[in-house]
Design a protein around this motif. Structure first.
Motif, PDB file in Angstrom:
ATOM      1  N   THR B 161       0.844  -1.186   0.000  1.00  0.00           N
ATOM      2  CA  THR B 161       0.000   0.000   0.000  1.00  0.00           C
ATOM      3  C   THR B 161       0.880   1.236   0.000  1.00  0.00           C
ATOM      4  O   THR B 161       2.093   1.163   0.181  1.00  0.00           O
ATOM      5  CB  THR B 161      -0.890   0.036   1.256  1.00  0.00           C
ATOM      6  N   ASP B 176      -3.955  10.028  10.912  1.00  0.00           N
ATOM      7  CA  ASP B 176      -4.758   9.051  10.183  1.00  0.00           C
ATOM      8  C   ASP B 176      -5.350   9.641   8.911  1.00  0.00           C
ATOM      9  O   ASP B 176      -6.222   9.047   8.297  1.00  0.00           O
ATOM     10  CB  ASP B 176      -5.885   8.513  11.072  1.00  0.00           C
ATOM     11  N   VAL B 274      -2.266   3.853   6.726  1.00  0.00           N
ATOM     12  CA  VAL B 274      -2.968   4.068   5.459  1.00  0.00           C
ATOM     13  C   VAL B 274      -4.149   4.981   5.769  1.00  0.00           C
ATOM     14  O   VAL B 274      -5.077   4.579   6.474  1.00  0.00           O
ATOM     15  CB  VAL B 274      -3.473   2.741   4.863  1.00  0.00           C
ATOM     16  N   ASN B 276      -7.453   7.449   6.178  1.00  0.00           N
ATOM     17  CA  ASN B 276      -8.872   7.142   6.070  1.00  0.00           C
ATOM     18  C   ASN B 276      -9.460   7.411   4.707  1.00  0.00           C
ATOM     19  O   ASN B 276     -10.368   6.720   4.267  1.00  0.00           O
ATOM     20  CB  ASN B 276      -9.668   7.992   7.093  1.00  0.00           C
ATOM     21  N   LYS B 340       0.396  -5.627  10.631  1.00  0.00           N
ATOM     22  CA  LYS B 340      -0.691  -4.930   9.941  1.00  0.00           C
ATOM     23  C   LYS B 340      -0.137  -4.115   8.785  1.00  0.00           C
ATOM     24  O   LYS B 340      -0.859  -3.710   7.877  1.00  0.00           O
ATOM     25  CB  LYS B 340      -1.413  -3.983  10.925  1.00  0.00           C
ATOM     26  N   PRO B 344      -2.042  -6.022   5.691  1.00  0.00           N
ATOM     27  CA  PRO B 344      -3.116  -5.251   6.326  1.00  0.00           C
ATOM     28  C   PRO B 344      -4.449  -5.995   6.321  1.00  0.00           C
ATOM     29  O   PRO B 344      -4.684  -6.907   5.552  1.00  0.00           O
ATOM     30  CB  PRO B 344      -3.200  -3.990   5.460  1.00  0.00           C
ATOM     31  N   VAL B 348      -8.723  -2.210   5.638  1.00  0.00           N
ATOM     32  CA  VAL B 348      -7.771  -1.258   5.068  1.00  0.00           C
ATOM     33  C   VAL B 348      -7.736  -1.411   3.555  1.00  0.00           C
ATOM     34  O   VAL B 348      -7.794  -0.436   2.800  1.00  0.00           O
ATOM     35  CB  VAL B 348      -6.362  -1.479   5.648  1.00  0.00           C
ATOM     36  N   CYS B 352      -8.585   0.906  -0.451  1.00  0.00           N
ATOM     37  CA  CYS B 352      -7.484   1.137  -1.393  1.00  0.00           C
ATOM     38  C   CYS B 352      -7.876   0.691  -2.797  1.00  0.00           C
ATOM     39  O   CYS B 352      -8.626  -0.249  -2.976  1.00  0.00           O
ATOM     40  CB  CYS B 352      -6.250   0.357  -0.967  1.00  0.00           C
TER      41      CYS B 352
END
Lengths: 298, 376, 262
Positions: B161, B176, B274, B276, B340, B344, B348, B352
């Protein structure tokens, strides 16, 4: 010289006048053949590549004629890159000139014994790899670099020079200063001390001697120095990459990027503009250098 | 102008080379001769150590393989690896297209693989030569189908990611949101990624748009946002972000998930998130260009990369998530196995998106706008 | 007196400016910590790692081989060309000289790009040879400009005299002309060697994947983050050049004392 020697001397001079330069191979146009390897090389690796740039610059992907690659210099991105490069290189050249001229004068006035040694000391950094010299400044100017560490130690505010145009100027000045010092120095040492003394005898003070005698005579060296600093600093992309953190985009960066991304046509077009630009600047500058390339190295 | 340098060096040469007599002249010539001989000998000795004809030309991202793996590949197969690196997909592509250098195996990202296969630049992989493909988790082969519909052209290498890496001690609190990298309280402390799709992907996601947007007004908005960010940015970097974050030279950086684990090992103050608003999930895969010279060596190389032990070794060195199920099973460190960051949770991944190839014109538009960002 | 003080100060400041960065590089090469500004203790391990780093050693040898080879070939071609140009009429000579100046006038980025274009057009794979050819190309002008003035100073008649005395043109060349222009040839060679060593831009555009010179290797390393081995390398290079220059200076000093004794 005795009378006969004088005659011989005159005879020789006349003969030399006729032959106009040192060595004439009167027996043999065979000598001309010596230049053939170089001729071929020249055509193949100097002329034809230039023609290729012109070709790519004036065509687009489908090989049809276009001036788009040239006019793209007017695009704000490219135009700004060129203007910024121009601004920074002019500033650097001026700073180099201001720093170098006094240095050359001081070097000229030092005694002969330590003369050559000091010159070598000034040149020595020039012999270090160009990239290493630039990286050295990156180390100093970084946020957590040497300069800021010292400043923090002295409880002074930290400077944020890295990745700004100021850092680029610093890099340019550092890299090219010796190229400005040397030409001026070389010309200064050739100025006949008798001329300066004569001026003094006739009543000129230091300022007048400088303005009327030394400055005009040193002009060829100044012109040399300016050319050797201006052109490389205008076209650099290394200095702006290493000291600019990819934030500062100069015309050199734009051209390099175009080629890296495969846009050879645009890149060539911009290169053509740059070439014309350089030629123009040099023509202007060389108006001040009447001696030109003819002066003897030896 | 050059006569200047000439003059100085000439003077020195003159002093050395205009000796008093013939004896010294000969001495000089002898010294020069031996010097030249020595340099050439030294050069040949160090330079021509490996001169086998059997080679494979690999073109990969920077810091994306364990150098020991290259060495062991050479030892086990006798094939010499000529290794070259690139920083952006957009820089790798023209080189393959122009064919000025013929690489045998390249590691592009998803959307670039799609573009290259669309343009017929890729050769079909002969899976008879890549038996280790069985180690790859079928889930990733399945998701690869979005850019390589029949899995004909690519073998997944790493995935991950895109997110924010921040130094806990240098920011106000846990981060975040992408907003942090556009926040002027971190001026001069932000490392932004120097990649056109990623930069725009981030801006578009933050603005609530699709990171594959082709809407010009949305792109213009994204560009404006990035332009506002320009004065806040310390530097635009790709590979350098790692060392800089470890060294504490910046508070926030945009980074790929793989780098995050490595940096966290070196500097425990670093956290990866990663955001929000959503981000990019990517797969990089090995492909073989059509104009390659050593196709079988290329397939041997890909096969070697899919070997469970090798994939594990690579994973432990570059810490990028591996799609190699067999390797993942072999991970002994529980922390990493369940990390994570490396692997992940689905929640999450749900936020993406993968990049898609948007076509030449849209690409040019993206690059144009990216240039406008930096030209202030 | 005041003037002298200021002069000394000024030189001192300039020298500080020139050498501070280099000094920092040298200090950092012994720094046990990878950090740029924090001292982590004295160590020689970067020097060890430097010699074990195959890539950097390969780049070093490539740089040296290309520098010497291209300088040699450029000297041969350039000297021959200079001799030929010297005996041409004014117009062809001026044209040739103008074209010779082009690589020097052009920014190196343009030279590098133009060479890359022609290599690609000829389907010539970029690699060691392309870099070598490129280096020879930009080296030849320096050689020509070094040799030409020396040729001008030659006495036209010694060559003819030698031939009158029965020497063949070739023999006369090697025994009469070459020794006289040798300093020019030599300085051309050294100049070409130096330019080739330090070149980055032209190599950057004309190299293939397997080839790296020191400059291009350093550039790729900078993009990823500096390895301290680079500091060790720069220290060694600096010391080498320093010793070389001291050596040259010594020889000159020795010669001067010799003259005085005689």
């Amino acid at each position: 010289m005795t009378v006969t020697e004088k005659d011989d001397h005159n005879l020789k001079q006349n003969k030399e006048k006729k032959s106009e330069h040192g060595l004439q191979f009167s027996r043999g146009n065979q000598v001309k053949w010596l230049s053939f390897p170089y001729l071929i090389w020249m055509i193949g690796f100097i002329l034809i590549p230039l023609i290729m740039i012109v070709y790519y610059g004036l065509t687009n992907g489908e090989n049809s004629f276009t001036t788009a690659n040239i006019s793209i210099i007017a695009d704000p991105i490219n135009r700004d890159a060129l203007l910024l490069a121009l601004e920074l290189s002019i500033v650097s050249t001026i700073i180099c000139l201001i720093l170098a001229y006094p240095l050359a004068i001081i070097l000229n006035n030092t005694k002969l014994k330590s003369n050559s040694f000091i010159v070598l000391i000034i040149i020595l950094p020039m012999w270090m790899n160009f990239l290493l010299r630039t990286i050295a400044w990156q180390n100093i100017l970084e946020r957590t670099g040497v300069l800021n560490t010292i400043l923090e130690f002295l409880h002074l505010p930290t400077l944020n020079i890295i990745n700004t145009p100021a850092a680029i100027v610093l890099g340019m000045v550092y890299n090219f200063l010796p190229f400005m010092v040397l030409p001026i120095y070389n010309v200064l040492i050739k100025i006949d001390k008798d001329v300066v003394n004569a001026a003094r005898d006739l009543g000129a003070n230091t300022g007048q001697t400088f303005r009327k005698i030394i400055l005009p005579l040193s002009l060829p060296g100044v012109v040399s120095g300016i050319t050797m600093v201006f052109v490389p600093s205008l076209t650099t992309f290394v200095i702006s990459t290493i000291l600019g953190g990819s934030k500062i985009v100069l015309i050199g960066n734009v051209i390099e990027q175009q080629f890296r991304l495969g846009n050879w046509n645009t890149g060539s077009g911009l290169s053509l503009v740059l070439m014309v630009f350089i030629l123009f600047s040099m023509a202007v500058i060389s108006k001040y250098d009447k001696e030109g390339e003819g002066s003897n190295v030896w | 102008m050059i006569k200047v340098t000439l003059e100085v060096i000439t003077k020195e040469i003159r002093r050395v080379a205009n000796p008093l007599n013939n004896k010294e002249k000969n001495e000089m010539k002898k010294i020069l001769f031996y010097l030249t001989l020595f340099t050439i000998a030294f050069g040949l000795m160090t330079g021509c150590s490996k001169d086998t004809g059997n080679k494979v030309y690999v073109y990969n991202w920077g810091e994306y393989i364990d150098p020991d793996v290259l060495d062991s590949f050479e030892e086990e197969t006798g094939i010499e690896v000529v290794y070259d690196e690139f920083e952006q997909n957009e820089e790798m592509y023209p080189k393959i297209k122009a064919g000025a250098v013929q690489y045998d195996v390249v590691c592009p990202s998803d959307y670039m693989i799609q573009k290259m296969s669309d343009e017929g630049l890729l050769a079909e992989i002969n899976y008879d030569n890549v038996p280790n493909i069985k180690n790859i988790d079928p889930a990733y082969l399945e998701s690869s189908k979005s850019f390589d519909p029949e899995n004909k052209y690519s073998v997944p290498y790493c995935w991950g990611t895109l997110g924010i890496l921040y130094n806990k001690t240098m920011v106000d609190g846990p981060i975040d949101s992408w907003g942090a990298i556009f926040d002027d309280k971190y001026t001069g402390n932000i490392l932004m990624i120097d990649s056109v799709r990623d930069a725009f992907g981030i801006a578009l996601s933050y603005l609530g748009y699709d990171l594959n947007s082709t809407d010009e007004s949305q792109l213009e908005e994204a560009k404006e946002l990035l332009k506002q960010q320009y004065p806040l940015v310390q530097a635009y970097v790709v590979d350098q972000v790692r060392d800089k974050m470890i060294g504490g030279e910046a508070a926030i950086g945009v980074i790929y998930s793989g780098e995050a684990i490595f940096t966290q090992r070196e500097n425990p103050d670093l956290e990866y998130v990663v955001p929000n608003e959503g981000s990019n999930v990517w797969i990089d895969g090995w492909v073989i260009p059509k104009n390659c010279r050593n196709k079988e060596n290329a397939e041997a190389f890909i096969n070697y990369m899919c070997d469970a032990k090798i994939a594990l070794k690579n994973f432990e060195y570059i810490t990028y998530s591996t799609p190699n199920a067999a390797a993942r099973d072999m991970i002994t460190d529980e922390d990493i196995k369940n990390s994570k960051v490396a692997f992940p949770e689905q929640s999450v991944l749900d936020r993406c998106r993968t990049y898609r190839y948007l076509g030449e014109d849209m690409e040019a538009l993206y690059i144009n706008k990216w240039n406008e960002v930096k030209s202030n | 007196m005041v003037k002298k003080f200021f002069s000394r100060c000024y030189i001192g400041i300039i020298l500080l400016f020139l050498y501070a960065p280099i000094a920092i590089l040298i200090v950092l090469s012994f720094n046990a910590s990878k950090s740029r500004a924090k001292w982590g203790g004295f160590t020689l391990k970067w020097y060890q790692e430097l010699f074990h780093n195959e890539d950097i050693m390969a780049a070093l040898s490539t740089t040296l081989i290309i520098a010497i080879t291209s300088a040699l070939i450029a000297t041969l071609l350039g000297t021959a060309a200079a001799i030929a140009m010297n005996s041409m009429k004014k117009t062809p000579r001026t044209i040739l000289l103008a074209i010779t100046n082009i690589p020097m006038l052009n920014a190196d980025i343009v030279t590098g790009i133009s060479l890359m274009l022609i290599f690609v057009a000829l389907n010539f794979t970029l690699g060691f040879t392309s870099v070598l050819l490129a280096h020879i190309t930009f080296n030849i002008p320096y050689v020509i400009l070094s040799v030409m003035p020396k040729l001008k100073q030659l006495n036209a008649h010694t060559f003819e005299a030698a031939q009158d005395l029965g020497a063949s043109p070739v023999y006369a060349f090697f025994k009469v002309i070459l020794p006289d222009i040798f300093p020019g040839v030599l300085s051309g060679f050294f100049l070409a060697f130096t330019m080739s060593l330090d070149d980055f831009v032209i190599t950057h555009f004309t190299k293939g994947p397997e080839i790296n010179t020191l400059s291009t290797k350093i550039y790729t390393e900078v993009r990823k983050g500096i390895k301290p081995e680079i500091y060790a390398l720069s220290t060694l290079m600096f010391v080498t050049v320093l010793l070389l220059l001291i050596f040259i200076n010594r020889r000159k000093a020795d010669k001067n004392t010799l003259i005085r004794k005689v």
